[in-house]
Design a protein around this motif. Structure first.
Motif, short mmCIF file in Angstrom:
data_model
loop_
_atom_site.label_atom_id
_atom_site.label_comp_id
_atom_site.label_asym_id
_atom_site.label_seq_id
_atom_site.Cartn_x
_atom_site.Cartn_y
_atom_site.Cartn_z
N LEU A 184 0.84 -1.21 0.00
CA LEU A 184 0.00 0.00 0.00
C LEU A 184 0.87 1.26 0.00
CD1 LEU A 184 -2.70 -1.09 2.61
CD2 LEU A 184 -3.00 -0.92 0.14
N LYS B 243 0.63 3.95 -3.00
CA LYS B 243 0.04 5.25 -2.67
C LYS B 243 1.06 6.38 -2.44
CE LYS B 243 -4.09 3.18 -0.58
NZ LYS B 243 -4.99 3.13 0.60
N SER C 245 -2.08 4.00 -11.90
CA SER C 245 -2.35 2.97 -10.89
C SER C 245 -1.97 1.57 -11.37
CB SER C 245 -3.82 3.01 -10.48
OG SER C 245 -4.67 2.75 -11.58
N ASP D 125 0.80 -0.69 -9.56
CA ASP D 125 0.52 -2.02 -9.03
C ASP D 125 1.60 -3.00 -9.46
OD1 ASP D 125 -1.78 -1.01 -7.98
OD2 ASP D 125 -3.15 -2.28 -9.11
N LEU E 295 -4.59 -5.76 -2.02
CA LEU E 295 -5.20 -4.82 -2.97
C LEU E 295 -6.69 -5.08 -3.15
CD1 LEU E 295 -2.40 -4.59 -5.70
CD2 LEU E 295 -2.90 -2.96 -3.86
N ILE E 296 -7.08 -6.36 -3.29
CA ILE E 296 -8.50 -6.68 -3.46
C ILE E 296 -9.28 -6.33 -2.19
CG2 ILE E 296 -8.49 -9.11 -2.73
CD1 ILE E 296 -10.38 -9.76 -4.99
N ASP F 154 -8.45 -3.89 -0.11
CA ASP F 154 -8.50 -2.43 -0.06
C ASP F 154 -9.57 -1.86 -1.01
OD1 ASP F 154 -7.36 0.19 0.75
OD2 ASP F 154 -6.70 0.30 -1.34
N ARG F 155 -9.73 -2.50 -2.17
CA ARG F 155 -10.57 -1.92 -3.22
C ARG F 155 -11.96 -2.52 -3.32
NH1 ARG F 155 -5.53 -2.31 -7.56
NH2 ARG F 155 -4.30 -0.59 -6.66
N PHE F 156 -12.10 -3.80 -2.99
CA PHE F 156 -13.35 -4.48 -3.34
C PHE F 156 -14.05 -5.20 -2.19
CE2 PHE F 156 -10.58 -4.79 -7.21
CZ PHE F 156 -11.17 -3.75 -7.89
N LYS G 79 -19.89 -4.79 -3.10
CA LYS G 79 -18.56 -5.24 -2.70
C LYS G 79 -18.60 -6.65 -2.11
CE LYS G 79 -16.06 -0.92 -2.07
NZ LYS G 79 -15.15 -0.16 -1.19
N SER H 145 -2.61 -7.83 -12.53
CA SER H 145 -2.39 -6.39 -12.60
C SER H 145 -1.99 -5.88 -13.97
CB SER H 145 -1.30 -6.00 -11.59
OG SER H 145 -1.64 -6.44 -10.30
N GLN I 251 -13.74 -5.09 -12.86
CA GLN I 251 -12.55 -4.88 -12.04
C GLN I 251 -12.17 -6.11 -11.23
OE1 GLN I 251 -12.35 -0.92 -9.98
NE2 GLN I 251 -14.37 -0.64 -10.87
#
Length: 522
Positions: free
Chosen positions: A57, A61, A69, A73, A326-327, A329-331, A408, A471, A484
């Motif tokens: 992360l 970031k 992005s 990644d 990552l998944i 964090d995002r989904f 989500k 990615s 996504q």
């Protein structure tokens, strides 16, 4: 109160109650050295996993914030893979240095000092040079070189306090492994929260404090180790070999020089992959040679064969610090009680489940051993692969449900995935550490342990390549939730379920052969 802060308080209170109970229940059965190594390794792993929880992360970031992005990644996962692979590559050299020159005690202390310096540099970067890549790579390299000395040798050192086929050895390594994961659990909760919610350098700085505590615990208890772990020959500390320095002082000096050299390697991913491949081939070839040199050398062939399946396990398991972070964090819907849990804190789940279930597995193996029904080490590895595949199946089903609904992924999917992955890990990782101390000739146990950690290294770098399959490419800005998530589902189903189950079937067929090659070692 913020739910994330509540998790931190729960975690520390739980461990302050649970750890004394486990120690009291086992103190009469095991030597004091187990509990010294337990605490030293606990704090070293606190430092490692505290940094690991934030690393991907932080790169996406902060360090690589200036690039798109998708590219961030890929670059972040490549560096993460090189870093984690390097963490387990260094033990080959560190193990050999301990066997031949430094001894276990000095190697462990040297490793702790280097790791501490790495965390100091990393924390300083968060304050003065956040986007400076080389500064960042130097910090990682201190930790890499230090872990090469610390990680394999504290595991091997513990084995010196038990006879080769002592039935207490597997339970001892389960307890030791619980210590590793107490550190991982507390650091993912605490460092993860500080890094994401307060400031990155606060999270990295706290991880460094953990390593200082580990060093102190080990140093304060040297007197309880008797004659174990000393320098193999006093001349390596006393006789001058170069510029008035003894051989061991030369080795220590070269270890510091290796730090900036390794930092340069982080910028050349392909060079690292070629080098790792060459080292792996050379080490496995050397194990084959050693198997013909020693009495009962066929046991080393078991190490070689299980090396392959061990690496495959970690190639998928180690998605935790990369694509699974990552998944998450995002989904993943991470909202509980009106507050959102930082994605990095979910890495504490694996460690929490190990803290809970490691004593259960230690008891289970002892109970089955008394009943003469304990599974052999190769069969335990089969169980681990099956459990790993079940974990990925759970996250795939959760993701497909989210794709269909447009919402989500439910939080329970990620929780149960980590549960099954953890149960798989308990059938494999502590058992593997114990296995090396049983199957290796006593005077090359440091090298053999280092070779075993190389399988972690290979698995971690394979994890990067698998992660890149997810990615590659940049999705359109208006891509739907299903578009996504779809790349994650495809890769997790193919690699995490089908390939892993295929490996389990192959290994199951090899179990009778491996038991024969182990020559009476269960």
């Amino acid at each position: 109160m913020d739910f994330s802060l509540g998790l931190i308080i729960f975690g520390w209170v739980f461990c302050l109650i649970w750890i004394p109970l486990v120690i009291k229940a086992n103190s009469k059965m095991h030597p004091r050295a187990l509990f010294v190594c337990f605490f030293a390794e606990m704090w070293e792993r606190f430092s490692y996993y505290g940094m690991r929880a934030l690393l991907t992360l932080y790169m996406v970031k902060v360090v690589f914030q200036q690039i798109t992005s998708g590219e961030a990644d890929v670059k972040s996962l490549a560096i993460y893979g090189t870093y984690t692979a390097s963490i387990y590559l260094g033990p080959i050299i560190g193990g050999m240095m301990a066997d031949k020159f430094l001894g276990f005690r000095k190697s462990i202390l040297l490793g702790g000092v280097l790791i501490s310096l790495g965390h100091i540099v990393l924390a300083a970067q968060g304050l003065i040079a956040e986007t400076n890549e080389f500064f960042f790579f130097v910090a990682l390299s201190f930790i890499v070189v230090g872990t090469g000395y610390f990680k394999p040798n504290i595991s091997s050192f513990l084995g010196k306090f038990y006879e080769q086929d002592d039935p207490r050895k597997d339970p001892a390594y389960n307890i030791f492994y619980m210590g590793i994961n107490v550190g991982a659990f507390l650091s993912a909760l605490t460092c993860g929260y500080l890094g994401e919610s307060v400031g990155w350098h606060w999270g990295f700085g706290l991880a460094g404090i953990g390593m200082f505590l580990g060093l102190y615990v080990f140093w304060r208890n040297l007197k309880y180790f008797g004659e174990k772990g000393l320098v193999p020959d006093v001349k390596y500390d006393t006789q001058s070999v170069f510029a008035g320095l003894s051989l061991n002082k030369v080795i220590i000096t070269l270890s510091f020089i290796a730090v900036p050299l390794w930092a340069i390697l982080f910028s050349y991913d392909n060079v690292f992959k070629v080098g790792l491949t060459g080292i792996t081939v050379a080490v496995l070839g050397y194990l084959i040679y050693l198997s013909s040199k020693y009495e009962n050398g066929s046991r080393l062939l078991v190490v070689l064969i299980l090396f392959i399946f061990h690496a495959m396990f970690w190639a998928l398991f180690e998605q935790a610090g990369g694509t699974l972070t990552l998944i998450t964090d995002r989904f993943v819907d991470r909202t509980i009680g009106g507050s959102e849990i930082p994605a990095s804190q979910f890495q504490a789940l694996n460690a929490l489940f190990i803290i809970i279930f490691a004593p259960v597995f230690a008891w289970l193996w002892m109970k089955l051993n008394k009943l003469k029904a304990e599974p052999s080490t190769p069969l335990k590895f089969v169980y681990s692969l099956v459990l790993l595949a079940l974990g990925f199946l759970i996250i795939v089903l959760g993701a497909k449900s989210a794709m269909a609904s447009g919402e989500k992924i439910i939080i329970w999917a990620i929780i149960f995935m980590y549960l099954f992955h953890t149960l798989g890990e308990l059938c494999l990782s502590p058992v593997g550490l114990s296995m090396i101390t049983k199957l290796s000739p006593s005077h090359i146990v440091g090298f053999t342990m280092g070779a075993w950690f190389l399988s972690y290294s290979v698995g971690n770098k394979m994890a990067t390549e698998i992660g890149k399959l997810i990615s590659v490419g940049e999705l359109k800005e208006n891509a739907s939730m299903a578009e996504q998530i779809s790349p994650y589902v495809d890769v997790y189903l193919q690699w995490g379920v089908y390939v892993v189950l295929g490996c389990a079937v192959v290994l199951l067929g090899l179990v009778p052969l491996l038991k024969k090659l182990m020559k009476g070692i269960h």
